[in-house]
Design a protein around this motif. Structure first.
Motif, short mmCIF file in Angstrom:
data_model
loop_
_atom_site.label_atom_id
_atom_site.label_comp_id
_atom_site.label_asym_id
_atom_site.label_seq_id
_atom_site.Cartn_x
_atom_site.Cartn_y
_atom_site.Cartn_z
N ARG A 52 0.82 -1.21 0.00
CA ARG A 52 0.00 0.00 0.00
C ARG A 52 0.86 1.26 0.00
NH1 ARG A 52 -4.89 -0.62 4.27
NH2 ARG A 52 -6.43 -1.27 2.75
N VAL A 53 1.90 1.24 0.79
CA VAL A 53 2.78 2.41 0.90
C VAL A 53 3.46 2.66 -0.43
CG1 VAL A 53 4.82 3.33 2.04
CG2 VAL A 53 3.10 2.09 3.36
N VAL A 54 3.94 1.61 -1.06
CA VAL A 54 4.59 1.75 -2.36
C VAL A 54 3.61 2.31 -3.38
CG1 VAL A 54 5.67 0.49 -4.26
CG2 VAL A 54 6.31 -0.03 -1.90
N ILE A 55 2.40 1.79 -3.39
CA ILE A 55 1.38 2.27 -4.32
C ILE A 55 1.06 3.73 -4.05
CG2 ILE A 55 -1.05 2.03 -5.00
CD1 ILE A 55 -0.69 -1.02 -4.60
N PHE A 56 0.92 4.08 -2.77
CA PHE A 56 0.62 5.47 -2.42
C PHE A 56 1.75 6.39 -2.86
CE2 PHE A 56 0.48 8.98 0.75
CZ PHE A 56 -0.72 9.53 0.35
N ALA A 57 2.99 5.99 -2.61
CA ALA A 57 4.14 6.80 -3.03
C ALA A 57 4.17 6.96 -4.54
CB ALA A 57 5.44 6.18 -2.52
N LEU A 58 3.87 5.88 -5.25
CA LEU A 58 3.82 5.97 -6.71
C LEU A 58 2.71 6.90 -7.18
CD1 LEU A 58 4.51 2.25 -7.72
CD2 LEU A 58 6.04 4.22 -7.99
N THR A 72 -7.75 8.86 3.39
CA THR A 72 -8.65 7.95 4.12
C THR A 72 -8.00 6.60 4.36
OG1 THR A 72 -9.76 7.05 2.15
CG2 THR A 72 -10.73 9.04 3.16
N ARG A 73 -7.03 6.27 3.56
CA ARG A 73 -6.36 4.98 3.68
C ARG A 73 -5.18 5.02 4.65
NH1 ARG A 73 -4.76 3.89 -1.97
NH2 ARG A 73 -4.18 1.86 -1.20
N PHE A 74 -4.73 6.22 5.02
CA PHE A 74 -3.55 6.33 5.88
C PHE A 74 -3.81 7.09 7.18
CE2 PHE A 74 -1.84 5.22 1.80
CZ PHE A 74 -0.82 4.35 2.12
N VAL A 75 -5.08 7.27 7.51
CA VAL A 75 -5.46 7.89 8.78
C VAL A 75 -6.42 6.93 9.47
CG1 VAL A 75 -6.66 9.82 9.87
CG2 VAL A 75 -5.16 10.25 7.90
N GLU A 76 -6.20 6.72 10.76
CA GLU A 76 -7.07 5.85 11.54
C GLU A 76 -7.72 6.67 12.65
OE1 GLU A 76 -5.31 2.21 12.94
OE2 GLU A 76 -3.94 2.16 11.22
N TRP A 77 -8.91 6.25 13.02
CA TRP A 77 -9.65 6.89 14.09
C TRP A 77 -9.45 6.05 15.36
CZ3 TRP A 77 -10.37 7.40 9.11
CH2 TRP A 77 -10.79 8.61 8.62
N ILE A 85 0.64 18.88 7.39
CA ILE A 85 -0.18 18.22 8.42
C ILE A 85 0.03 18.88 9.78
CG2 ILE A 85 -0.53 16.05 9.69
CD1 ILE A 85 0.38 14.57 7.14
N ASN A 86 -1.08 19.08 10.49
CA ASN A 86 -1.05 19.56 11.87
C ASN A 86 -1.26 18.33 12.75
OD1 ASN A 86 -1.73 20.49 14.45
ND2 ASN A 86 -2.58 22.40 13.64
N LEU A 87 -0.17 17.77 13.24
CA LEU A 87 -0.22 16.54 14.03
C LEU A 87 -0.94 16.75 15.36
CD1 LEU A 87 0.61 13.61 13.82
CD2 LEU A 87 2.80 14.20 14.85
N LYS A 88 -0.78 17.92 15.98
CA LYS A 88 -1.47 18.20 17.24
C LYS A 88 -2.98 18.21 17.03
CE LYS A 88 -1.97 21.52 21.01
NZ LYS A 88 -3.29 21.04 21.28
N ALA A 89 -3.46 18.87 15.98
CA ALA A 89 -4.90 18.89 15.70
C ALA A 89 -5.41 17.48 15.44
CB ALA A 89 -5.20 19.79 14.50
N ALA A 90 -4.62 16.67 14.74
CA ALA A 90 -5.01 15.28 14.47
C ALA A 90 -5.15 14.51 15.79
CB ALA A 90 -4.00 14.60 13.56
N LYS A 91 -4.17 14.63 16.66
CA LYS A 91 -4.22 13.93 17.95
C LYS A 91 -5.41 14.40 18.78
CE LYS A 91 0.66 12.79 18.27
NZ LYS A 91 1.95 13.03 18.95
N LEU A 129 2.74 8.75 5.78
CA LEU A 129 2.04 9.94 5.29
C LEU A 129 2.73 11.19 5.83
CD1 LEU A 129 -0.35 10.93 3.58
CD2 LEU A 129 -1.74 10.87 5.66
N LEU A 130 3.14 11.14 7.09
CA LEU A 130 3.87 12.27 7.68
C LEU A 130 5.17 12.55 6.93
CD1 LEU A 130 3.34 11.48 11.47
CD2 LEU A 130 2.29 13.34 10.17
N GLU A 131 5.83 11.49 6.49
CA GLU A 131 7.09 11.66 5.74
C GLU A 131 6.86 12.34 4.39
OE1 GLU A 131 8.80 7.76 5.36
OE2 GLU A 131 9.04 7.54 7.52
N LEU A 132 5.69 12.17 3.81
CA LEU A 132 5.40 12.76 2.50
C LEU A 132 4.94 14.22 2.60
CD1 LEU A 132 3.55 9.74 0.89
CD2 LEU A 132 5.85 10.55 0.36
N ALA A 133 4.58 14.66 3.80
CA ALA A 133 4.13 16.04 3.98
C ALA A 133 5.29 17.00 3.81
CB ALA A 133 3.50 16.20 5.36
N VAL A 134 5.01 18.17 3.25
CA VAL A 134 6.06 19.18 3.09
C VAL A 134 6.34 19.92 4.40
CG1 VAL A 134 5.74 19.51 0.62
CG2 VAL A 134 4.46 20.93 2.20
#
Length: 171
Positions: free
Chosen positions: A3-9, A37-42, A146-152, A162-167
Motif C-alpha cells: 500500500r505504501v509503495v502504491i501510495f508513493a507511486l 482515508t487509507r492512511f489515517v485511523e480513528w 499536516i497539523n499533528l497536534k490537531a489530528a491527535k 504519510l507524515l514523511e510525505l508532507a512538506v
C-alpha cells in the motif's frame, strides 16, 4: 508495505500530472482525499461500516470526488455527502473545507476536534488555524502539510509514512 509503495507511486505520478496540467486541481485534491482515508485511523472507530466523506460548500471538489463513491478504505465503504453548513457535519469522518470559509474556521476546527473529523482544505494557513491537513501549492504542484497536534486532539492516528510525505508537519 505494498500500500505504501502504491501510495508513493500515486503521489509521484501526481507531481508529473500536475506539472503537465493533465488533471484539474480538483481531481488531484480528490485523489489525495481518497488516499488520506487509507492512511489515517480513528482511535474511536465510528459505529457505522461506512466512511463518510463530506465536502463543505465546494462544487468543484464535489464533482471531482464522485469516482471514489463506494470504494473501500480500511475495510469501510466510502459514502459522500455535500454539506453547505458546518452544522451538517456531525456524521462526517472526513471533511473537505472550501477555501472561502475562513470566517468559520475557528468553529470548524472546534467542531472537528470534538467529533473526531479529519479536516482537509486548500485554505491558506489552514493547519496553522487548527485544520489537520492543508493543501499547499508549490509552483504548479499541489502538496500537503499536516497539523499533528490537531489530528491527535481529534483522536486521529496519522500513518508515519504519510507524515514523511508532507512538506511540513506541525507537532
Amino acid at each position: 508495505m505494498l500500500r505504501v509503495v502504491i501510495f508513493a507511486l500515486l503521489l509521484a505520478a501526481h507531481d508529473v500530472l500536475a506539472q503537465a496540467e493533465v488533471s484539474s486541481e480538483a481531481e488531484i485534491k480528490a485523489a489525495y482525499l481518497y488516499n488520506f482515508t487509507r492512511f489515517v485511523e480513528w482511535k474511536t472507530p465510528p459505529e457505522t461500516s461506512n466512511l463518510s466523506l463530506c465536502v463543505l460548500d465546494d462544487k468543484e471538489v464535489w464533482d471531482a470526488i464522485q469516482p471514489i463513491r463506494g470504494r473501500s478504505a480500511q475495510g469501510r465503504t466510502i459514502s459522500l455527502s455535500f454539506i453547505d453548513q458546518i452544522e451538517q457535519s456531525d456524521a462526517c469522518q472526513v471533511m473537505f473545507v472550501n477555501s472561502s470559509a475562513p470566517r468559520e474556521l475557528s468553529e470548524i476546527a472546534k467542531r472537528a476536534i470534538s467529533k473526531g473529523i479529519l479536516t482537509v482544505s486548500d485554505m491558506k494557513g489552514f493547519i496553522d488555524s487548527g485544520g489537520v491537513i492543508g493543501y499547499v501549492k508549490q509552483g504548479n504542484v499541489i502538496k500537503f502539510e499536516i497539523n499533528l497536534k490537531a489530528a491527535k486532539d481529534a483522536g486521529l492516528l496519522i500513518n508515519s509514512r504519510l507524515l514523511e510525505l508532507a512538506v511540513r508537519v506541525l507537532r
